[in-house]
Design an enzyme around this catalytic site. Structure first.
Site, short mmCIF file in Angstrom:
data_model
loop_
_atom_site.label_atom_id
_atom_site.label_comp_id
_atom_site.label_asym_id
_atom_site.label_seq_id
_atom_site.Cartn_x
_atom_site.Cartn_y
_atom_site.Cartn_z
N HIS A 554 33.76 -43.70 -29.53
CA HIS A 554 33.88 -44.49 -28.30
C HIS A 554 32.92 -45.68 -28.30
CE1 HIS A 554 33.63 -44.61 -23.61
NE2 HIS A 554 34.33 -45.62 -24.10
N HIS A 559 33.17 -50.41 -28.10
CA HIS A 559 32.29 -51.27 -27.30
C HIS A 559 31.38 -52.14 -28.17
CE1 HIS A 559 32.90 -49.67 -23.15
NE2 HIS A 559 33.38 -48.63 -23.82
N HIS A 746 40.55 -47.73 -27.82
CA HIS A 746 39.67 -47.44 -26.69
C HIS A 746 40.35 -46.55 -25.66
CE1 HIS A 746 37.72 -48.29 -22.74
NE2 HIS A 746 36.65 -48.04 -23.46
N ASN A 750 38.92 -42.90 -24.25
CA ASN A 750 38.21 -43.12 -22.99
C ASN A 750 38.85 -42.44 -21.79
OD1 ASN A 750 36.03 -44.77 -21.47
ND2 ASN A 750 37.93 -45.20 -20.35
N ILE A 896 35.79 -50.59 -19.16
CA ILE A 896 35.03 -49.49 -18.58
C ILE A 896 34.59 -48.58 -19.71
CG2 ILE A 896 37.06 -48.07 -18.16
CD1 ILE A 896 33.79 -48.19 -16.11
#
Length: 896
Positions: A554, A559, A746, A750, A896
């Site tokens: 993740h 990110h 993602h 997520n 997010i």
């Protein structure tokens, strides 16, 4: 030249000015124009505000020739904007009302795409209408008829507050021209320069109209910070993109225990993050101060007004450090385990009483239940989908195995290609490298159906292998309070029906000065003692997977690794570059959410360190994995599957690869999404780059990719596997990979976080005590034999850790009401180009097809990894979703 106002209008203006200067906060009430507009009332019949016009000399002498007068064309301009939430009640409101009365809200200048301008064509735009959240402004230009097409506009904000400009439309005799802004414009008191916005027509650098080239270059220089005069910390209104290492996750000035090493560089390689310009710490000059407020990101990277106000994620992430102490204060024993499983179930059925004045209801409305005026509020979690469907599924081995293919972390399972399993670590430091999982153990579990050679040849053995990654950290983590760690291997056998069966878990500790290497193999039990030992070993193995998922699958791979692409794109690709416009939807809000994560999630003493097993070594571990394993050329889905042995190339197969496990929900759905993205990118790239020479000669494109490799991912710049942008296929591969990582990858790791991790016994984020069989004491053995359930509860996270993780996962799994899902709406620059518009419609159709395929697969009971009694449907790659915690939906970007 300014036009004259009528006497009555001037009188009105003078009165309003006088009153506004005396009562600025009340000016909205005394301003006859703005008050009417805000309430949609008829406007006073005042003559149009003053405007600025310009035209060439009516007659131009060239020798003895007298040219005909140049005629002016009236051009109407319409601007849509939003003001920031609460800006309308600030001290500057009265001054801004005066600007509205005077008709000088925004100064707008037109830029020709045909010839260099010797004149200025500009006008003041006046606010004419407002209905939340939009405001409308109008202006009118007198433009010379030979001005040529308008290629750009400049805007100066005359207000004392910032405005979010959504777009501008110019009405010309030959049709309309649109300018998609989607940008914050600072007031001229903060930034007196005029902001430039280019039309929605995309240009490669070499094809840019000559008059626009200097503006294209100047805007990039602004974003690179070349025009910045000040030194030090970047301010909220600046738009500077630059790189820095992760030297701001520690806080040694506040607490020596919060000192952390710099992540990024030769010692701890890592992607770069956005530079903030903050001062170095006094106690450690290599670290950056974390003082005050929000971390800087360029203003346009922050959440939009709509997202910022409707989506509580921004507020909650900022408030987490203050929320958690309030929750901890009402727990009976925050550092202790839950006393029994009923206490865990009560989190969903009865909740925990909170004081009415805690102020958490606005921030956590989904899980804070208001009971009434005189009563306390209740912290009560919604039951995750996993236990809603089958409250005992988390206990079963088949569910443990199923989740490696269709759960929260489908990125770790890999094929066993060599036997026996052997560590690659130095045996002089870490002990015997050979696994204790022997073929005799496996044969016993698979009932002797095949030999080891047959199992390897038929691709029947798979493993979650965290042995070599974790072993160097075991002794260090064990020195921390209230936690423990092993290195683990979990072996699975593939059945004929495409389901996995766990057959063995090996837990290992390296030697230290006090004792030799310890390791033990656990298998599914057939008596009470072996069953409990198996469940305890499984708890340790699952916690390793939960930590790896959060830090690597993740945080790191989506990110952190995406941020350099965004920084480089803004520094090197003009806003009118077609590749910038293709990638921009995939970059929205990522830098903002990453900054929030550095504040309260991955920082020293933050949620990850507090609640996950690596503790203060979390980012160090992430760095180690980045240095050893991350490769851009293996981040695309097919390459990732092939790397892990879960697929092999097959040009005759539907997606160009043949899956090793036919019923692999993540891969089956993901490959359809991957192909749809790749086809869309291919159509787009080939339209703008019909031949390869355009790619190699595109200095902006080459500069972007060079900066990604040499600076953004500079710790890996010398790796031989980096793609080189020479051909269409090179560019298609790079862009498709980035688009996949920010969308499908993602989403898959997520939005199922609360569904699978909200009931923490299913995915404990840490383990706190050792296995009963490791150096057992009489007291520990007695407790295990007399109360094994109590030992299991002690192994789980504490009450504090569990509830903090549950709150965080609920937040991270939530879609905002204005989520931007992939393929749902296209950018204006795509819609205005017929070829691209048609390609996008095909892309949209493919995604709608995927929705139907997923629905069909989830009711096909022959697909046992996604359908069956009590089985959670696999919907994580379903493109669209309602807002909230849904376990589906693929946004364009990492927001997010």
């Amino acid at each position: 030249m300014y036009c004259r106002e009528s006497l009555s209008s001037l009188q009105t203006l003078n009165v309003a000015k006088s009153l506004s200067s005396l009562f600025p906060k009340q000016s909205a009430l005394i301003n006859p124009i703005s008050a009417g507009r805000r309430n949609n009332l008829p406007r006073p019949n005042l003559r149009r505000r003053c405007k600025v016009t310009a035209s060439r000399a009516n007659i131009e002498q060239e020798g003895n020739i007298v040219k005909e007068p140049i005629q002016n064309i009236k051009v109407k301009g319409y601007i849509t904007a939003q003001e920031e939430f609460l800006e309308g009640i600030t001290w500057s409101r009265g001054l801004d009302d005066i600007a509205d009365i005077r008709g000088r809200s925004l100064l707008v200048e037109l830029i020709s795409a045909k010839t260099d301008q010797r004149i200025t064509v500009e006008d003041y735009a006046q606010r004419v209408w407002a209905e939340a959240p939009d405001e409308k402004y109008e202006c009118e230009f007198e433009m010379p008829e030979d001005f040529g097409p308008v290629g750009a506009i400049k805007i100066q904000n005359q207000y004392h507050r910032q405005l979010f400009l959504k777009g501008v439309e110019l009405k010309l005799p030959g049709g309309s021209i649109t300018f998609t802004c989607e940008s914050w414009v600072a007031p001229k008191s903060v930034d007196p320069t005029k902001r430039i916005f280019f039309s929605d027509k995309s240009y490669l650098p070499s094809q840019t109209p000559e008059p626009l080239k200097k503006y294209r270059k100047e805007e990039l220089e602004t974003l690179q910070g070349k025009n910045r005069e000040e030194v030090g910390e970047f301010t909220k209104f600046e738009r500077i993109y630059d790189y820095d290492v992760y030297n701001d996750v520690g806080d040694p000035d506040n607490d020596p225990e919060l000192a952390r090493p710099v992540i990024g560089g030769l010692t701890h390689p890592y992607p770069r993050r956005c530079k903030t310009g903050r001062k170095p710490c006094e106690t450690d000059p290599s670290s950056e101060q974390r003082y005050g407020g929000e971390f800087y990101v360029p203003r346009d990277e922050e959440f939009s007004t709509a997202k910022g106000t409707s989506f509580t994620g921004k507020a909650v992430l900022a408030a987490l450090p203050s929320i958690f102490p309030q929750i901890e204060s009402v727990l009976l024993s925050p550092q202790e385990p839950f006393p029994h499983f009923k206490a865990i179930q009560n989190l969903f059925e009865e909740g925990i009483q909170l004081p009415k004045d805690a102020g958490l209801l606005p921030l956590l409305p989904r899980i804070i239940k208001a009971l009434g005026e005189a009563q306390d509020d209740i912290l009560q979690f919604d039951a995750p989908v996993l236990i809603n469907r089958d409250r005992f599924s988390w206990l079963r081995d088949d569910e443990f195995a199923r989740q490696t293919l269709a759960g929260l972390n489908p990125y770790s399972i890999q094929l066993v290609e060599e036997w026996p399993l052997i560590s690659k670590l130095d045996p002089a430091v870490y002990g015997d490298p050979t696994s204790l999982i022997t073929w005799e153990i496996v044969e016993r579990e698979v009932k002797g159906n095949m030999t080891v050679d047959e199992a390897l040849k038929n691709k029947r053995l798979f493993v979650l292998d965290y042995h070599d990654l974790l072993l160097p950290y075991v002794n260090k983590v064990r020195e921390l309070d209230n936690t423990t760690l092993y290195a683990s291997r979990t072996l699975f056998f593939l059945s004929d029906d495409s389901t996995l069966r766990p057959v063995a878990i090996e837990l290992t500790c390296p030697p230290n000065i006090n004792k030799p290497q310890w390791k033990q193999v656990f298998t599914p039990g057939y008596d009470a003692t072996s069953c409990w030992l198996w469940n305890l070993a499984k708890t340790h193995a699952i916690s390793h997977d939960a930590g790896y998922h959060q830090l690597i699958s993740h945080w790191l791979r989506t990110h952190a690794c995406t941020e350099p692409y965004i920084i480089a794109a803004n520094r090197q690709l003009s806003a009118m570059h077609p590749i910038y416009r293709l990638l921009h939807p995939h970059f929205r809000y990522t830098m903002e959410i990453n900054a929030r994560a550095r504040q309260s999630l991955v920082n020293g003493g933050g949620i990850i360190e507090t609640c996950f097993w690596p503790g203060k070594y979390a980012l160090e571990l992430s760095s180690a994995v980045y240095g050893k394993l991350w490769r851009f050329d293996q981040e695309g889905l097919p390459a990732d599957l092939i790397k892990r042995g879960l697929a092999e190339e097959d040009k005759t197969a539907e997606h160009g690869v043949r899956l090793t496990i036919p019923d692999y929900p993540f891969a089956n759905d993901g490959l359809i999404l991957w192909d749809a993205i790749k086809e869309w990118v291919t159509d787009y790239v080939k339209h703008y780059y019909p031949d390869e020479e355009l790619i190699t000669s595109d200095e902006e494109l080459q500069g972007w990719w060079s900066e990604v490799r040499n600076i953004g991912h500079g710790d890996k710049k010398d790796e031989p596997w980096w793609p080189v942008l020479k051909t269409q296929d090179d560019l298609i591969g790079v862009v498709t990979t980035i688009a996949w990582v920010t969308s499908g990858h993602h989403a898959a790791v997520n939005f199922g976080q609360y569904g699978y991790g909200g009931y923490f016994p299913n995915r404990p984020t840490t383990t706190r005590i050792r296995m009963p069989t490791e150096d057992p004491t009489d007291e520990a053995l007695k407790e295990f034999y007399e109360s094994p359930e109590k030992v299991l509860l002690k192994t789980y996270p504490s009450q504090k850790q569990a509830t903090l993780v549950m709150v965080t996962l609920d937040l991270l799994s939530t879609h905002s009401p204005d989520e931007e899902y992939i393929g749902e709406q296209q950018e204006a620059s795509w819609a205005n180009e017929p070829v691209i518009n048609a390609a996008f419609e095909r892309f949209k159709g493919k995604l709608q097809y995927l929705e139907g395929v997923i629905d069909e697969r989830n009711v096909n009971i022959t697909l046992k990894n996604r359908a069956g009694a009590g089985v959670v449907k696999y919907e994580l790659l379903k493109p669209t979703s309602e807002h909230g915690v849904t376990g589906m939906g693929v946004p364009y970007s990492i927001s997010i």
